[in-house]
Design a protein around this motif. Structure first.
Motif, mmCIF file in Angstrom:
data_model
loop_
_atom_site.group_PDB
_atom_site.id
_atom_site.type_symbol
_atom_site.label_atom_id
_atom_site.label_comp_id
_atom_site.label_asym_id
_atom_site.label_seq_id
_atom_site.Cartn_x
_atom_site.Cartn_y
_atom_site.Cartn_z
ATOM 1 N N TYR A 51 0.834 -1.195 0.000
ATOM 2 C CA TYR A 51 0.000 0.000 0.000
ATOM 3 C C TYR A 51 0.873 1.252 0.000
ATOM 4 C CZ TYR A 51 -3.599 -3.200 1.763
ATOM 5 O OH TYR A 51 -4.480 -4.243 1.921
ATOM 6 N N CYS A 52 0.416 2.287 -0.698
ATOM 7 C CA CYS A 52 1.081 3.572 -0.579
ATOM 8 C C CYS A 52 0.117 4.571 0.062
ATOM 9 C CB CYS A 52 1.588 4.089 -1.910
ATOM 10 S SG CYS A 52 0.321 4.662 -3.034
ATOM 11 N N ALA A 53 0.699 5.606 0.655
ATOM 12 C CA ALA A 53 -0.097 6.614 1.329
ATOM 13 C C ALA A 53 0.740 7.864 1.511
ATOM 14 C CB ALA A 53 -0.583 6.102 2.684
ATOM 15 N N ALA A 54 0.057 8.964 1.821
ATOM 16 C CA ALA A 54 0.724 10.246 2.043
ATOM 17 C C ALA A 54 1.072 10.417 3.521
ATOM 18 C CB ALA A 54 -0.174 11.391 1.584
ATOM 19 N N ASN A 55 2.298 10.826 3.780
ATOM 20 C CA ASN A 55 2.773 11.046 5.143
ATOM 21 C C ASN A 55 2.345 12.440 5.609
ATOM 22 O OD1 ASN A 55 6.107 10.983 6.695
ATOM 23 N ND2 ASN A 55 4.082 10.734 7.576
ATOM 24 N N THR A 56 1.158 12.513 6.187
ATOM 25 C CA THR A 56 0.610 13.800 6.609
ATOM 26 C C THR A 56 0.952 14.160 8.050
ATOM 27 O OG1 THR A 56 -1.458 12.686 7.166
ATOM 28 C CG2 THR A 56 -1.302 13.657 4.978
ATOM 29 N N GLY A 57 1.490 13.200 8.804
ATOM 30 C CA GLY A 57 1.833 13.439 10.199
ATOM 31 C C GLY A 57 3.325 13.604 10.392
ATOM 32 N N ILE A 58 3.733 13.444 11.648
ATOM 33 C CA ILE A 58 5.128 13.693 12.008
ATOM 34 C C ILE A 58 6.000 12.454 11.862
ATOM 35 C CG2 ILE A 58 6.653 14.336 13.907
ATOM 36 C CD1 ILE A 58 4.410 16.121 14.953
ATOM 37 N N SER A 59 5.514 11.317 12.400
ATOM 38 C CA SER A 59 6.305 10.097 12.342
ATOM 39 C C SER A 59 6.476 9.633 10.910
ATOM 40 C CB SER A 59 5.623 8.998 13.168
ATOM 41 O OG SER A 59 6.236 7.748 12.932
ATOM 42 N N TRP A 60 7.657 9.142 10.611
ATOM 43 C CA TRP A 60 7.925 8.644 9.262
ATOM 44 C C TRP A 60 7.512 7.182 9.096
ATOM 45 C CZ3 TRP A 60 13.431 10.443 7.357
ATOM 46 C CH2 TRP A 60 13.464 11.841 7.355
ATOM 47 N N THR A 61 7.415 6.438 10.193
ATOM 48 C CA THR A 61 7.240 4.991 10.095
ATOM 49 C C THR A 61 5.918 4.465 10.640
ATOM 50 O OG1 THR A 61 8.357 4.632 12.200
ATOM 51 C CG2 THR A 61 9.728 4.643 10.216
ATOM 52 N N SER A 62 5.153 5.295 11.337
ATOM 53 C CA SER A 62 3.876 4.841 11.885
ATOM 54 C C SER A 62 2.763 5.015 10.866
ATOM 55 C CB SER A 62 3.519 5.638 13.141
ATOM 56 O OG SER A 62 2.181 5.357 13.544
ATOM 57 N N LEU A 63 2.014 3.940 10.625
ATOM 58 C CA LEU A 63 0.945 4.021 9.636
ATOM 59 C C LEU A 63 -0.130 5.022 10.061
ATOM 60 C CD1 LEU A 63 -1.891 2.293 10.486
ATOM 61 C CD2 LEU A 63 -0.222 0.452 10.524
ATOM 62 N N HIS A 64 -0.203 5.326 11.340
ATOM 63 C CA HIS A 64 -1.201 6.273 11.850
ATOM 64 C C HIS A 64 -0.884 7.716 11.457
ATOM 65 C CE1 HIS A 64 -2.962 2.998 14.047
ATOM 66 N NE2 HIS A 64 -1.798 2.726 14.601
ATOM 67 N N GLU A 65 0.290 7.946 10.930
ATOM 68 C CA GLU A 65 0.702 9.268 10.483
ATOM 69 C C GLU A 65 0.566 9.413 8.975
ATOM 70 O OE1 GLU A 65 1.900 11.732 12.762
ATOM 71 O OE2 GLU A 65 1.048 10.293 14.168
ATOM 72 N N TYR A 66 -0.166 8.481 8.370
ATOM 73 C CA TYR A 66 -0.356 8.470 6.927
ATOM 74 C C TYR A 66 -1.851 8.507 6.610
ATOM 75 C CZ TYR A 66 4.547 7.300 6.073
ATOM 76 O OH TYR A 66 5.916 7.334 5.997
ATOM 77 N N ASP A 67 -2.174 9.182 5.507
ATOM 78 C CA ASP A 67 -3.555 9.267 5.031
ATOM 79 C C ASP A 67 -3.603 8.998 3.534
ATOM 80 O OD1 ASP A 67 -3.818 11.826 7.343
ATOM 81 O OD2 ASP A 67 -5.159 10.087 7.371
ATOM 82 N N TYR A 68 -4.850 8.905 3.027
ATOM 83 C CA TYR A 68 -5.092 8.740 1.595
ATOM 84 C C TYR A 68 -4.510 7.420 1.100
ATOM 85 C CZ TYR A 68 -5.514 13.755 2.440
ATOM 86 O OH TYR A 68 -5.843 14.981 2.959
ATOM 87 N N TRP A 69 -4.917 6.353 1.737
ATOM 88 C CA TRP A 69 -4.443 5.021 1.379
ATOM 89 C C TRP A 69 -5.106 4.532 0.096
ATOM 90 C CZ3 TRP A 69 -0.752 2.469 4.231
ATOM 91 C CH2 TRP A 69 -0.447 3.017 5.483
ATOM 92 N N GLY A 70 -4.324 3.795 -0.704
ATOM 93 C CA GLY A 70 -4.874 3.140 -1.872
ATOM 94 C C GLY A 70 -5.417 1.772 -1.518
ATOM 95 N N GLN A 71 -5.834 1.018 -2.540
ATOM 96 C CA GLN A 71 -6.396 -0.324 -2.347
ATOM 97 C C GLN A 71 -5.333 -1.398 -2.274
ATOM 98 O OE1 GLN A 71 -9.770 -0.968 -1.783
ATOM 99 N NE2 GLN A 71 -9.650 1.257 -1.521
ATOM 100 N N GLY A 72 -4.120 -1.058 -2.647
ATOM 101 C CA GLY A 72 -3.029 -2.016 -2.558
ATOM 102 C C GLY A 72 -2.835 -2.812 -3.833
#
Length: 123
Positions: A95-116
């Protein structure tokens, strides 16, 4: 809002290569660092790689370091993941997503996920 769509997955033998693509719907894509993740057994999605908005900084998870390369083409609103020396344990949906938060490695800091996109590596 950015929408993304992953592609490029498939079936490959161990030791082989694949290149994944992540195409975004809007030009605002270029404002965001982007990352790739994959599920891990018994865990949340595992961090694979991240690239800065400009493309001049990259970071990798330990399990893929030296084998995978992340890149981006902002003119095409696309991020790539070149995967070399693939191993059976790399088998996963990526999956790819945009890193909209602070952490570089936590998935919780990412948004706009694709379907994979499914990657399967045979031994």
């Amino acid at each position: 809002q950015v929408q993304v769509a992953e592609s490029g997955g498939g079936l490959v033998q161990a030791g082989g290569s694949l290149r994944l693509s992540c195409a975004a719907s809007r030009r605002t894509f270029s404002r965001y660092p982007m990352g790739w993740f994959r599920p891990a057994p018994g865990k949340e999605r595992e961090f694979v790689a991240r690239i800065s908005w400009s493309g001049d900084s990259t970071y990798y998870g330990d399990s893929v370091k030296g084998r995978f390369t992340i890149s981006r083409d902002n003119a095409k609103n696309t991020v790539y993941l070149q995967m070399n020396s693939l191993k059976p344990e790399d088998t996963a949906v990526y999956y790819c997503a945009a890193n909209t938060g602070i952490s570089w490695t936590s998935l919780h800091e990412y948004d706009y996920w694709g379907q994979g996109t499914q990657v399967t590596v045979s031994s």
